[in-house]
Write a protein that holds these residues in place. Structure first.
Motif, PDB file in Angstrom:
ATOM      1  N   THR A   6       3.012   0.386  -3.172  1.00  0.00           N
ATOM      2  CA  THR A   6       1.849  -0.472  -2.998  1.00  0.00           C
ATOM      3  C   THR A   6       0.548   0.254  -2.703  1.00  0.00           C
ATOM      4  O   THR A   6      -0.526  -0.263  -3.004  1.00  0.00           O
ATOM      5  CB  THR A   6       2.116  -1.479  -1.869  1.00  0.00           C
ATOM      6  OG1 THR A   6       2.465  -0.758  -0.672  1.00  0.00           O
ATOM      7  CG2 THR A   6       3.263  -2.417  -2.238  1.00  0.00           C
ATOM      8  N   HIS A   7       0.610   1.425  -2.072  1.00  0.00           N
ATOM      9  CA  HIS A   7      -0.634   2.117  -1.750  1.00  0.00           C
ATOM     10  C   HIS A   7      -0.378   3.615  -1.552  1.00  0.00           C
ATOM     11  O   HIS A   7       0.720   4.097  -1.844  1.00  0.00           O
ATOM     12  CB  HIS A   7      -1.313   1.513  -0.516  1.00  0.00           C
ATOM     13  CG  HIS A   7      -0.488   1.512   0.730  1.00  0.00           C
ATOM     14  ND1 HIS A   7       0.477   0.560   0.998  1.00  0.00           N
ATOM     15  CD2 HIS A   7      -0.482   2.338   1.809  1.00  0.00           C
ATOM     16  CE1 HIS A   7       1.044   0.803   2.166  1.00  0.00           C
ATOM     17  NE2 HIS A   7       0.477   1.879   2.674  1.00  0.00           N
ATOM     18  N   LEU A 234       5.007   4.516 -11.040  1.00  0.00           N
ATOM     19  CA  LEU A 234       4.399   3.414 -10.291  1.00  0.00           C
ATOM     20  C   LEU A 234       4.746   2.026 -10.823  1.00  0.00           C
ATOM     21  O   LEU A 234       4.531   1.030 -10.132  1.00  0.00           O
ATOM     22  CB  LEU A 234       2.874   3.580 -10.280  1.00  0.00           C
ATOM     23  CG  LEU A 234       2.363   4.861  -9.606  1.00  0.00           C
ATOM     24  CD1 LEU A 234       0.883   5.048  -9.865  1.00  0.00           C
ATOM     25  CD2 LEU A 234       2.630   4.825  -8.110  1.00  0.00           C
ATOM     26  N   ARG A 236       3.193   0.502 -13.148  1.00  0.00           N
ATOM     27  CA  ARG A 236       1.912  -0.169 -13.375  1.00  0.00           C
ATOM     28  C   ARG A 236       1.202   0.501 -14.544  1.00  0.00           C
ATOM     29  O   ARG A 236       1.322   1.717 -14.736  1.00  0.00           O
ATOM     30  CB  ARG A 236       1.023  -0.105 -12.129  1.00  0.00           C
ATOM     31  CG  ARG A 236       1.651  -0.722 -10.871  1.00  0.00           C
ATOM     32  CD  ARG A 236       0.807  -0.387  -9.668  1.00  0.00           C
ATOM     33  NE  ARG A 236       1.410  -0.839  -8.413  1.00  0.00           N
ATOM     34  CZ  ARG A 236       0.926  -1.810  -7.654  1.00  0.00           C
ATOM     35  NH1 ARG A 236      -0.175  -2.451  -8.023  1.00  0.00           N
ATOM     36  NH2 ARG A 236       1.500  -2.143  -6.523  1.00  0.00           N
ATOM     37  N   LEU A 249      -3.305   0.481  -7.436  1.00  0.00           N
ATOM     38  CA  LEU A 249      -2.292   0.011  -6.520  1.00  0.00           C
ATOM     39  C   LEU A 249      -2.843  -1.230  -5.813  1.00  0.00           C
ATOM     40  O   LEU A 249      -3.902  -1.728  -6.174  1.00  0.00           O
ATOM     41  CB  LEU A 249      -1.927   1.119  -5.536  1.00  0.00           C
ATOM     42  CG  LEU A 249      -1.378   2.399  -6.185  1.00  0.00           C
ATOM     43  CD1 LEU A 249      -1.203   3.495  -5.146  1.00  0.00           C
ATOM     44  CD2 LEU A 249      -0.081   2.136  -6.903  1.00  0.00           C
TER      45      LEU A 249
END
Length: 341
Positions: A6-7, A234, A236, A249
């Motif tokens: 997430t980060h 990731l 993404r 993110l």
């Protein structure tokens, strides 16, 4: 299905001289505790001596910046006088493996430093690292599995012991060091415990509150391959932005930039090697006050096309340090003032 990453957890800045690095980071406006370094008798009957690596953190609520220095066995001249030596304590059957792991880490840090002084570590953060590990394996991303280490918490924490769980990604190159990829050490760590993190020094003179971006510079012809690799890590998709590409993110981003486009992103910057993490961005409470502090501390400051401000890598031990105005968050406490570091 997207991965549970997430980060940004932290970046690791590998430095030649820890004492010098702390001075530079204090001028940048960060607050750091005394560094810690493992110690053990290097000769039978001797007193514990430092070995491996020393490190310290500039902490934020959800992330941190890490300074890492390679320590030659028994050598303290590159550690500040207030460094904490942490004697290794473990059962006799466990201690040899622990020492071996520390020496492996130390060798990796030394190899990074031989490449250049600067950023060599990127750890991503996940609220469910076991699921993240499984999804990476399912995507044929090589890693060593989830490691678990425990360490004492800072004074004032609600828990006496902090449990750290993480994994390290390994590249496909058979000659690469275990737990590394071409640009350095990349991995995933479990989210920081807010009850423990709140006991650390979170108020920085420069007003920094979070690590929000990392820049990875690659050879132009490698952009597509590196983008694909990080999209796999990731879960993404990247988007085009300026001279490079960005993978967003939840509250941060990884920016990929070709070597030919680095100057357009960070004017005046040149990569020390390729591929390489060339800089990071922290969000600050008030960018105008941060600029004033950096000017008072005698640091050169440049602007980016997007309106951020950065200290060039030549003045920050090989890493461009960018400051960005933070977006307001509900309940976020502002510091009383920004003072000279």
């Amino acid at each position: 299905m997207g991965y549970t990453i997430t980060h940004l957890h932290h970046v690791g800045h590998v430095v030649e001289d820890m004492a010098q690095a702390i001075t530079v980071y204090e001028r940048l406006g960060f607050r750091l505790p005394p560094p810690r370094c493992p110690a053990m008798p290097l000769h039978e009957g001797g007193a514990p001596e430092p070995f491996g690596t020393g490190n310290t953190h500039a902490d934020f609520p959800n992330s941190f910046l890490e300074l890492v220095a390679w320590i030659q066995d028994g050598t303290t001249d590159r550690l500040p006088a207030d460094a904490h030596l942490v004697p290794l304590e473990a059962p006799a059957d466990v201690l040899p493996r622990l020492v071996e792991q520390i020496r492996e880490t130390s060798a990796n840090v030394a190899a990074s430093l031989n490449r250049f002084e600067g950023l060599h570590i990127l750890m991503l953060s996940s609220p469910d690292i076991d699921t993240a590990a499984t999804q990476l394996s399912d995507a044929d991303v090589h890693h060593g599995g989830v490691n678990t280490v425990r360490r004492p918490t800072p004074p004032g924490a609600l828990k006496p012991v902090e449990t750290v769980r993480y994994l390290e990604i390994s590249g496909d190159d058979p000659d690469a060091r275990s737990g590394t990829v071409a640009e350095g050490r990349v991995g995933v760590a479990a989210d920081l415990d807010p009850d423990i993190q709140s006991a650390r020094h979170l108020d920085h003179p420069n007003g920094a509150v979070d690590l929000v971006e990392v820049v990875l510079c690659v050879a132009d012809q490698e952009m597509d391959a590196v983008q694909e690799r990080y999209e796999t890590y990731l879960g993404r998709a990247a988007r085009h932005d300026g001279p490079g590409r960005v993978i967003d993110l939840d509250d941060a981003a990884l920016r990929l930039v070709p070597a030919s486009g680095l100057d357009a992103l960070l004017p005046g910057e040149r990569p020390a090697a390729l591929p390489a993490f060339v800089g990071y961005t922290v969000a600050v409470h008030d960018l105008s006050l941060t600029r004033d502090l950096l000017h008072r501390n005698g640091l050169p400051l440049r602007g980016t096309p997007s309106g951020d401000a950065f200290v060039p890598s030549a003045a920050a031990l090989g890493a461009a340090v960018t400051f960005r105005q933070a977006r307001p968050r509900a309940g976020q406490r502002r510091p009383n003032s920004l003072v000279s570091g």
